[in-house]
Each structure stands twice: as C-alpha cells, then as structure tokens.
Design a protein around this motif. Structure first.
Motif, PDB file in Angstrom:
ATOM      1  N   MET A   1      29.256  25.042  19.165  1.00 46.74           N
ATOM      2  CA  MET A   1      28.000  24.321  19.018  1.00 46.74           C
ATOM      3  C   MET A   1      26.895  25.309  18.658  1.00 46.74           C
ATOM      4  SD  MET A   1      27.941  21.553  22.110  1.00 46.74           S
ATOM      5  CE  MET A   1      26.420  20.813  21.610  1.00 46.74           C
ATOM      6  N   SER A   2      26.058  24.876  17.750  1.00 48.07           N
ATOM      7  CA  SER A   2      24.959  25.746  17.349  1.00 48.07           C
ATOM      8  C   SER A   2      23.762  25.530  18.273  1.00 48.07           C
ATOM      9  CB  SER A   2      24.567  25.466  15.901  1.00 48.07           C
ATOM     10  OG  SER A   2      23.956  24.203  15.807  1.00 48.07           O
ATOM     11  N   LEU A   3      22.798  26.422  18.136  1.00 49.80           N
ATOM     12  CA  LEU A   3      21.595  26.332  18.961  1.00 49.80           C
ATOM     13  C   LEU A   3      20.818  25.052  18.666  1.00 49.80           C
ATOM     14  CD1 LEU A   3      19.730  27.692  21.015  1.00 49.80           C
ATOM     15  CD2 LEU A   3      18.560  28.770  19.099  1.00 49.80           C
ATOM     16  N   GLN A   4      20.777  24.635  17.398  1.00 50.14           N
ATOM     17  CA  GLN A   4      20.066  23.398  17.042  1.00 50.14           C
ATOM     18  C   GLN A   4      20.691  22.183  17.701  1.00 50.14           C
ATOM     19  OE1 GLN A   4      20.022  23.318  12.777  1.00 50.14           O
ATOM     20  NE2 GLN A   4      17.924  24.120  12.723  1.00 50.14           N
ATOM     21  N   GLN A   5      22.009  22.150  17.773  1.00 48.74           N
ATOM     22  CA  GLN A   5      22.666  21.017  18.423  1.00 48.74           C
ATOM     23  C   GLN A   5      22.391  20.996  19.921  1.00 48.74           C
ATOM     24  OE1 GLN A   5      26.677  21.746  17.170  1.00 48.74           O
ATOM     25  NE2 GLN A   5      26.533  20.243  15.493  1.00 48.74           N
ATOM     26  N   ILE A   6      22.346  22.172  20.530  1.00 50.66           N
ATOM     27  CA  ILE A   6      22.052  22.238  21.965  1.00 50.66           C
ATOM     28  C   ILE A   6      20.623  21.780  22.235  1.00 50.66           C
ATOM     29  CG2 ILE A   6      21.774  23.819  23.913  1.00 50.66           C
ATOM     30  CD1 ILE A   6      24.110  25.446  22.728  1.00 50.66           C
ATOM     31  N   VAL A   7      19.670  22.253  21.423  1.00 54.77           N
ATOM     32  CA  VAL A   7      18.268  21.850  21.593  1.00 54.77           C
ATOM     33  C   VAL A   7      18.121  20.346  21.348  1.00 54.77           C
ATOM     34  CG1 VAL A   7      15.944  22.104  20.647  1.00 54.77           C
ATOM     35  CG2 VAL A   7      17.337  24.110  21.071  1.00 54.77           C
ATOM     36  N   PHE A   8      18.802  19.829  20.318  1.00 54.56           N
ATOM     37  CA  PHE A   8      18.755  18.388  20.042  1.00 54.56           C
ATOM     38  C   PHE A   8      19.308  17.599  21.223  1.00 54.56           C
ATOM     39  CE2 PHE A   8      20.796  14.522  18.530  1.00 54.56           C
ATOM     40  CZ  PHE A   8      19.730  13.888  17.923  1.00 54.56           C
ATOM     41  N   GLY A   9      20.427  18.047  21.780  1.00 53.34           N
ATOM     42  CA  GLY A   9      21.014  17.348  22.921  1.00 53.34           C
ATOM     43  C   GLY A   9      20.105  17.361  24.141  1.00 53.34           C
ATOM     44  N   VAL A  10      19.522  18.518  24.428  1.00 53.53           N
ATOM     45  CA  VAL A  10      18.613  18.616  25.584  1.00 53.53           C
ATOM     46  C   VAL A  10      17.391  17.717  25.377  1.00 53.53           C
ATOM     47  CG1 VAL A  10      17.083  20.191  26.824  1.00 53.53           C
ATOM     48  CG2 VAL A  10      19.401  20.901  26.284  1.00 53.53           C
ATOM     49  N   LEU A  11      16.779  17.780  24.174  1.00 49.04           N
ATOM     50  CA  LEU A  11      15.620  16.921  23.899  1.00 49.04           C
ATOM     51  C   LEU A  11      15.983  15.443  23.994  1.00 49.04           C
ATOM     52  CD1 LEU A  11      13.814  18.710  20.923  1.00 49.04           C
ATOM     53  CD2 LEU A  11      12.970  18.399  23.243  1.00 49.04           C
ATOM     54  N   SER A  12      17.152  15.085  23.504  1.00 45.58           N
ATOM     55  CA  SER A  12      17.578  13.682  23.547  1.00 45.58           C
ATOM     56  C   SER A  12      17.801  13.207  24.973  1.00 45.58           C
ATOM     57  CB  SER A  12      18.849  13.490  22.723  1.00 45.58           C
ATOM     58  OG  SER A  12      18.624  13.832  21.389  1.00 45.58           O
ATOM     59  N   ILE A  13      18.435  14.043  25.787  1.00 49.42           N
ATOM     60  CA  ILE A  13      18.675  13.654  27.184  1.00 49.42           C
ATOM     61  C   ILE A  13      17.353  13.500  27.932  1.00 49.42           C
ATOM     62  CG2 ILE A  13      19.600  14.514  29.371  1.00 49.42           C
ATOM     63  CD1 ILE A  13      21.947  15.678  27.732  1.00 49.42           C
ATOM     64  N   ILE A  14      16.430  14.439  27.714  1.00 49.65           N
ATOM     65  CA  ILE A  14      15.115  14.336  28.365  1.00 49.65           C
ATOM     66  C   ILE A  14      14.378  13.088  27.887  1.00 49.65           C
ATOM     67  CG2 ILE A  14      12.854  15.441  28.616  1.00 49.65           C
ATOM     68  CD1 ILE A  14      14.298  18.134  28.474  1.00 49.65           C
ATOM     69  N   ALA A  15      14.460  12.784  26.581  1.00 45.05           N
ATOM     70  CA  ALA A  15      13.785  11.606  26.048  1.00 45.05           C
ATOM     71  C   ALA A  15      14.355  10.324  26.637  1.00 45.05           C
ATOM     72  CB  ALA A  15      13.893  11.580  24.520  1.00 45.05           C
ATOM     73  N   PHE A  39       6.971  11.142  24.476  1.00 44.87           N
ATOM     74  CA  PHE A  39       6.288  11.462  23.220  1.00 44.87           C
ATOM     75  C   PHE A  39       6.448  12.935  22.852  1.00 44.87           C
ATOM     76  CE2 PHE A  39       3.169   7.714  23.684  1.00 44.87           C
ATOM     77  CZ  PHE A  39       4.053   6.891  23.003  1.00 44.87           C
ATOM     78  N   PHE A  40       6.370  13.827  23.833  1.00 40.39           N
ATOM     79  CA  PHE A  40       6.543  15.246  23.534  1.00 40.39           C
ATOM     80  C   PHE A  40       7.968  15.559  23.080  1.00 40.39           C
ATOM     81  CE2 PHE A  40       2.520  16.033  25.736  1.00 40.39           C
ATOM     82  CZ  PHE A  40       1.984  16.987  24.892  1.00 40.39           C
ATOM     83  N   THR A  41       8.964  14.900  23.663  1.00 37.18           N
ATOM     84  CA  THR A  41      10.335  15.148  23.208  1.00 37.18           C
ATOM     85  C   THR A  41      10.556  14.599  21.800  1.00 37.18           C
ATOM     86  OG1 THR A  41      11.099  13.147  24.348  1.00 37.18           O
ATOM     87  CG2 THR A  41      11.310  15.237  25.523  1.00 37.18           C
ATOM     88  N   ILE A  42       9.929  13.487  21.472  1.00 35.38           N
ATOM     89  CA  ILE A  42      10.030  12.968  20.106  1.00 35.38           C
ATOM     90  C   ILE A  42       9.346  13.923  19.134  1.00 35.38           C
ATOM     91  CG2 ILE A  42       9.276  11.096  18.587  1.00 35.38           C
ATOM     92  CD1 ILE A  42       9.754   9.207  20.957  1.00 35.38           C
ATOM     93  N   ALA A  43       8.230  14.515  19.536  1.00 29.63           N
ATOM     94  CA  ALA A  43       7.582  15.521  18.694  1.00 29.63           C
ATOM     95  C   ALA A  43       8.499  16.732  18.515  1.00 29.63           C
ATOM     96  CB  ALA A  43       6.249  15.944  19.300  1.00 29.63           C
ATOM     97  N   GLY A  44       9.255  17.076  19.537  1.00 26.75           N
ATOM     98  CA  GLY A  44      10.240  18.144  19.399  1.00 26.75           C
ATOM     99  C   GLY A  44      11.306  17.807  18.373  1.00 26.75           C
ATOM    100  N   HIS A  45      11.714  16.557  18.341  1.00 25.57           N
ATOM    101  CA  HIS A  45      12.667  16.117  17.306  1.00 25.57           C
ATOM    102  C   HIS A  45      12.045  16.237  15.913  1.00 25.57           C
ATOM    103  CE1 HIS A  45      14.891  14.101  20.634  1.00 25.57           C
ATOM    104  NE2 HIS A  45      15.910  14.533  19.914  1.00 25.57           N
ATOM    105  N   TYR A  46      10.775  15.893  15.784  1.00 26.59           N
ATOM    106  CA  TYR A  46      10.102  16.037  14.489  1.00 26.59           C
ATOM    107  C   TYR A  46      10.068  17.498  14.045  1.00 26.59           C
ATOM    108  CZ  TYR A  46       8.355  11.235  14.720  1.00 26.59           C
ATOM    109  OH  TYR A  46       8.237   9.884  14.773  1.00 26.59           O
ATOM    110  N   ILE A  47       9.828  18.400  14.976  1.00 25.64           N
ATOM    111  CA  ILE A  47       9.803  19.817  14.632  1.00 25.64           C
ATOM    112  C   ILE A  47      11.187  20.271  14.179  1.00 25.64           C
ATOM    113  CG2 ILE A  47       9.531  22.138  15.612  1.00 25.64           C
ATOM    114  CD1 ILE A  47       7.217  20.982  17.262  1.00 25.64           C
ATOM    115  N   MET A  48      12.222  19.764  14.824  1.00 23.36           N
ATOM    116  CA  MET A  48      13.577  20.118  14.406  1.00 23.36           C
ATOM    117  C   MET A  48      13.896  19.583  13.013  1.00 23.36           C
ATOM    118  SD  MET A  48      15.877  19.789  17.810  1.00 23.36           S
ATOM    119  CE  MET A  48      17.305  20.290  16.864  1.00 23.36           C
ATOM    120  N   LEU A  49      13.244  18.508  12.601  1.00 22.33           N
ATOM    121  CA  LEU A  49      13.438  17.959  11.257  1.00 22.33           C
ATOM    122  C   LEU A  49      12.535  18.630  10.229  1.00 22.33           C
ATOM    123  CD1 LEU A  49      13.725  14.178  12.130  1.00 22.33           C
ATOM    124  CD2 LEU A  49      15.519  15.659  11.212  1.00 22.33           C
ATOM    125  N   ASN A  50      11.818  19.666  10.644  1.00 23.76           N
ATOM    126  CA  ASN A  50      10.903  20.422   9.782  1.00 23.76           C
ATOM    127  C   ASN A  50       9.720  19.571   9.323  1.00 23.76           C
ATOM    128  OD1 ASN A  50      10.039  22.771   8.641  1.00 23.76           O
ATOM    129  ND2 ASN A  50      11.196  22.511   6.741  1.00 23.76           N
TER     130      ASN A  50
END
Length: 165
Positions: A1-15, A39-50
């Motif tokens: 698993m890459s770092l992006q997938q781990i961050v995405f998973g953590v943000l998704s679980i928190i959301a 809302f902050f976790t969704i903003a984190g998802h936006y940052i991951m989408l550049n």
C-alpha cells in the motif's frame, strides 16, 4: 500500500465516524463539531485530488462561515428536551422508509454507473490558475451575469434594511 492510499483510508474512516457522530449525537453542539471534523476530512480529500483551491474554499465557506452560523442558531434556540414536543411514531417509520428508498435508488444508480479510471495527466489539474483561465476565457459571460446578480441582491438587501429601520 502506498502512502496516498493509507492517508485516503484514514481520512475516509475519520469522515465516516464523524458523519455518524453528526447523526447519532444527542447534543446539537457535539453534532455541529462532528460536522466540522467531517468538513475538514473532505477538504483533505480535495487536497489529495490536487484541488487546493476547492479545499481552501470548502474550509472557509463551510467549516468557517456556515458552521459558525449553525452554532449561533443552536445557541440562540435554547433547545430543551422538556419543552420539545415528542415526535410521533409514524414520522420515525416514514423517515426510515424514505431513507431506505433513497438507499435503494443510490445503489441502483451506482450499479448502472460506468466507472472509468482517471487517466494520469498533468499535475496541475486542480490549480487556481487553470480555474481562472477557464473562468475568464470560456465562461466570462455567465461569470459577469452572476456578478450582476450578486450586486443587485446586495443593493436589494440594503434597500430592505433601510426600509425596516
């Protein structure tokens, strides 16, 4: 698993957990605070989408302005359980049935959806410079019409405000 997938998973679980906290919380202030975390976790998802501009606007508008407004309304309403009328049972059943129907519709729509992976392209897809170029080249007329609409709404609000006082 890459770092992006781990961050995405953590943000998704928190959301998901904080969204459930919004729904299941008995205290309205706790519910609003859980919504801010969502809302902050969704903003984190936006940052991951550049899409940095969208993330910043999302934080400023929703987590900033809207949530402060919600907190003021909740504080001013003075919600007491003793004076609140009890909900009827048929309203609870109607809510559960309509929620289940919405879930079925969403599942049917997702089942029929064509999911194609995003092709890797340039790294500056969600940057504000591209948004500005598109907004002022391709969509300049709708942008100007919306600015006239906002200006007329502000003038109308000032006129109504002066009329009331």
């Amino acid at each position: 698993m890459s770092l992006q997938q781990i961050v995405f998973g953590v943000l998704s679980i928190i959301a998901i957990i904080s969204a459930l906290g919004v729904i299941l919380s008995k205290n309205p202030v706790t519910s609003v605070l859980c919504l801010i975390v969502t809302f902050f976790t969704i903003a984190g998802h936006y940052i991951m989408l550049n899409a940095q501009f969208l993330a910043v606007v999302h934080i400023i508008v929703y987590a900033g302005a809207i949530m402060v407004l919600f907190l003021f309304v909740i504080m001013l309403m003075n919600l007491n359980a003793e004076i609140e009328p009890q909900k009827r049972n048929w309203l609870k059943y109607a809510g559960a049935i309509s929620g289940g129907a919405l879930l079925l519709v969403l599942l049917g729509a997702l089942r029929e959806a064509d999911v194609t992976p995003i092709q890797p392209g340039s790294a500056d897809i969600g940057l504000i410079s591209n948004l500005g170029k598109t907004l002022f080249n391709q969509y300049v007329v709708p942008f100007e019409v919306s600015s006239i609409l906002f200006l007329s709404a502000m003038v109308g609000a000032v006129i109504i405000g002066k009329r009331e006082s």
